[in-house]
Design a protein around this motif. Structure first.
Motif, PDB file in Angstrom:
ATOM      1  N   LEU A 198      47.356   4.553 -38.542  1.00 64.79           N
ATOM      2  CA  LEU A 198      48.308   3.561 -38.031  1.00 64.79           C
ATOM      3  C   LEU A 198      47.814   2.129 -38.195  1.00 64.79           C
ATOM      4  CD1 LEU A 198      49.357   5.399 -34.732  1.00 64.79           C
ATOM      5  CD2 LEU A 198      50.459   5.498 -36.993  1.00 64.79           C
ATOM      6  N   ASP A 199      48.753   1.224 -38.370  1.00 64.18           N
ATOM      7  CA  ASP A 199      48.479  -0.224 -38.449  1.00 64.18           C
ATOM      8  C   ASP A 199      48.584  -0.779 -37.030  1.00 64.18           C
ATOM      9  OD1 ASP A 199      50.145  -2.993 -40.236  1.00 64.18           O
ATOM     10  OD2 ASP A 199      48.889  -2.978 -38.430  1.00 64.18           O
ATOM     11  N   ALA A 200      47.457  -1.259 -36.500  1.00 64.71           N
ATOM     12  CA  ALA A 200      47.404  -1.705 -35.093  1.00 64.71           C
ATOM     13  C   ALA A 200      47.365  -3.223 -34.976  1.00 64.71           C
ATOM     14  CB  ALA A 200      46.176  -1.099 -34.420  1.00 64.71           C
ATOM     15  N   GLY A 201      47.685  -3.930 -36.082  1.00 64.38           N
ATOM     16  CA  GLY A 201      47.561  -5.385 -36.018  1.00 64.38           C
ATOM     17  C   GLY A 201      48.798  -6.158 -36.436  1.00 64.38           C
ATOM     18  N   HIS A 215      54.513   6.237 -33.710  1.00 61.63           N
ATOM     19  CA  HIS A 215      55.298   6.635 -32.539  1.00 61.63           C
ATOM     20  C   HIS A 215      54.670   7.862 -31.882  1.00 61.63           C
ATOM     21  CE1 HIS A 215      58.391   3.896 -33.939  1.00 61.63           C
ATOM     22  NE2 HIS A 215      58.229   4.436 -35.147  1.00 61.63           N
ATOM     23  N   GLY A 216      54.781   7.920 -30.569  1.00 62.02           N
ATOM     24  CA  GLY A 216      54.357   9.134 -29.875  1.00 62.02           C
ATOM     25  C   GLY A 216      53.253   8.903 -28.862  1.00 62.02           C
ATOM     26  N   LYS A 217      53.027   9.949 -28.078  1.00 58.59           N
ATOM     27  CA  LYS A 217      51.989   9.893 -27.045  1.00 58.59           C
ATOM     28  C   LYS A 217      50.605  10.098 -27.658  1.00 58.59           C
ATOM     29  CE  LYS A 217      54.492  11.451 -22.876  1.00 58.59           C
ATOM     30  NZ  LYS A 217      54.014  10.274 -22.076  1.00 58.59           N
ATOM     31  N   VAL A 218      49.640   9.349 -27.151  1.00 61.13           N
ATOM     32  CA  VAL A 218      48.263   9.457 -27.649  1.00 61.13           C
ATOM     33  C   VAL A 218      47.773  10.894 -27.504  1.00 61.13           C
ATOM     34  CG1 VAL A 218      45.872   8.747 -27.247  1.00 61.13           C
ATOM     35  CG2 VAL A 218      47.714   7.051 -27.126  1.00 61.13           C
ATOM     36  N   ASN A 219      48.076  11.535 -26.380  1.00 63.73           N
ATOM     37  CA  ASN A 219      47.537  12.886 -26.156  1.00 63.73           C
ATOM     38  C   ASN A 219      48.292  13.963 -26.938  1.00 63.73           C
ATOM     39  OD1 ASN A 219      49.905  13.302 -24.748  1.00 63.73           O
ATOM     40  ND2 ASN A 219      48.930  13.286 -22.728  1.00 63.73           N
ATOM     41  N   GLU A 220      49.278  13.529 -27.746  1.00 67.83           N
ATOM     42  CA  GLU A 220      49.965  14.478 -28.632  1.00 67.83           C
ATOM     43  C   GLU A 220      49.676  14.188 -30.108  1.00 67.83           C
ATOM     44  OE1 GLU A 220      53.706  15.112 -25.493  1.00 67.83           O
ATOM     45  OE2 GLU A 220      54.064  14.264 -27.497  1.00 67.83           O
ATOM     46  N   LEU A 221      48.760  13.210 -30.336  1.00 69.75           N
ATOM     47  CA  LEU A 221      48.370  12.836 -31.705  1.00 69.75           C
ATOM     48  C   LEU A 221      46.877  13.104 -31.894  1.00 69.75           C
ATOM     49  CD1 LEU A 221      50.263   9.416 -31.749  1.00 69.75           C
ATOM     50  CD2 LEU A 221      50.877  11.412 -33.142  1.00 69.75           C
ATOM     51  N   ASP A 277      49.940   4.679 -23.030  1.00 66.70           N
ATOM     52  CA  ASP A 277      49.725   6.114 -23.317  1.00 66.70           C
ATOM     53  C   ASP A 277      50.517   6.553 -24.561  1.00 66.70           C
ATOM     54  OD1 ASP A 277      51.892   7.528 -20.704  1.00 66.70           O
ATOM     55  OD2 ASP A 277      52.268   6.114 -22.340  1.00 66.70           O
ATOM     56  N   THR A 278      51.239   5.584 -25.162  1.00 61.27           N
ATOM     57  CA  THR A 278      51.862   5.862 -26.476  1.00 61.27           C
ATOM     58  C   THR A 278      51.375   4.799 -27.465  1.00 61.27           C
ATOM     59  OG1 THR A 278      53.750   4.385 -26.167  1.00 61.27           O
ATOM     60  CG2 THR A 278      53.970   6.654 -25.301  1.00 61.27           C
ATOM     61  N   VAL A 279      51.598   5.075 -28.767  1.00 57.15           N
ATOM     62  CA  VAL A 279      51.133   4.138 -29.810  1.00 57.15           C
ATOM     63  C   VAL A 279      52.238   3.165 -30.226  1.00 57.15           C
ATOM     64  CG1 VAL A 279      49.433   5.781 -30.689  1.00 57.15           C
ATOM     65  CG2 VAL A 279      51.764   5.750 -31.661  1.00 57.15           C
ATOM     66  N   ASP A 280      53.403   3.285 -29.615  1.00 60.56           N
ATOM     67  CA  ASP A 280      54.592   2.583 -30.126  1.00 60.56           C
ATOM     68  C   ASP A 280      54.507   1.062 -30.034  1.00 60.56           C
ATOM     69  OD1 ASP A 280      57.178   4.918 -30.017  1.00 60.56           O
ATOM     70  OD2 ASP A 280      55.146   5.335 -29.347  1.00 60.56           O
TER      71      ASP A 280
END
Ligand code: G3P
Ligand code: CA
Length: 253
Positions: A73-76, A59-65, A50-53
């Motif tokens: 964001l770089d997810a790899g 950084h942070g919660k998905v439902n606050e972004l 439930d966060t992107v960290d």
């Protein structure tokens, strides 16, 4: 016996990225698993936590972004750092996909196994999922039953979906099969998704007696794959689609 690519081919590529999804398709997965969360601006994205960290440089919660924040964001790169032996240059440019992007890319050429991770906001999240699936004609009159399976730990989400879209195949997830009431589950779901660690052959037999499918998660050890296949499990979530296919199909590696 269905092979479900757990977060995509996540044993070889960064989970919940197009790279992991494409590899799962190439390895011949029967279903692509997507864990869904909702962004601050109501978009459904594929991410486990439930966060992107953990899986991005953010950084942070998905439902606050917002989706716009998340798309930066770089997810790899985390995967290349964590698993240098599996690192690939094109993983660096991976981003977090939306449900709509993945369905837009693969359409009805793929089967989707979708987990509503946290049902909040409820029922907005379930309604948005149905909207996207209907928009792409994966459910409803043009949908093929079984093309989309929805799984959740949250019974209320499944009961809501059963009422709103009876054509969906629904799977009740559970961490401990011993605590799963199969008689009650059979009233609103088509199957169960137990943690494989606690799954015994008797549980599978009892579920089958009640007409319930059994899809175990997350099976990455080949000895466990063979054991569960011998117990007639109906599906396995795995990070290693290639290994599961080897044991199911005798496919060459
Ligand atoms: O959805 C089946 C399995 O993935 C549940 O565990 O934490 O990997 O989503 P998790
Ligand atoms: Ca999942």
């Amino acid at each position: 016996m269905k092979i479900i690519a757990h977060r995509g081919a996540s044993g070889y590529a960064p989970e919940h990225t197009m790279a992991a999804y494409q590899l799962a398709v190439e390895q011949g997965a029967d279903y692509l698993e997507m864990d869904l969360h909702m962004t601050k601006d109501g978009q459904l994205i594929a991410i486990h936590d439930d966060t992107v960290d953990r899986t991005t440089n953010g950084h942070g919660k998905v439902n606050e972004l917002t989706l716009s924040d998340i798309k930066q964001l770089d997810a790899g790169s985390w995967f290349n750092r964590r698993y240098p032996e599996k690192a690939k240059p094109h993983y660096r440019r991976q981003t977090i996909p939306t449900l709509a992007e993945v369905i837009g890319k693969y359409g009805d050429s793929l089967n989707y196994y979708i987990e509503i991770k946290t049902p909040l906001p409820f029922p907005e999240m379930a309604d948005e999922l149905l909207k996207v699936l209907r928009l792409h004609q994966l459910i409803g009159r043009d949908g093929a039953r079984g093309q989309v399976i929805v799984e959740s730990f949250h019974t209320d989400s499944l009961k809501y979906l059963r009422q709103k879209a009876p054509e969906l195949v629904l799977i009740q997830l559970g961490d401990d099969p011993e605590t799963m009431n199969l008689a009650k589950i059979a009233q609103y779901a088509d199957g169960v998704g137990p943690n494989y660690l606690n799954t015994k052959q008797e549980f599978i037999k009892n579920a089958h007696t009640r007409g319930l499918l059994v899809h175990c998660w997350t099976v990455n050890n080949e000895t466990d794959m063979i054991k569960l296949m011998n117990w007639n499990v109906d599906g396995l979530f795995t990070n290693y689609v290639d290994k599961a296919r080897k044991h199911r199909d005798g496919a060459s590696e």
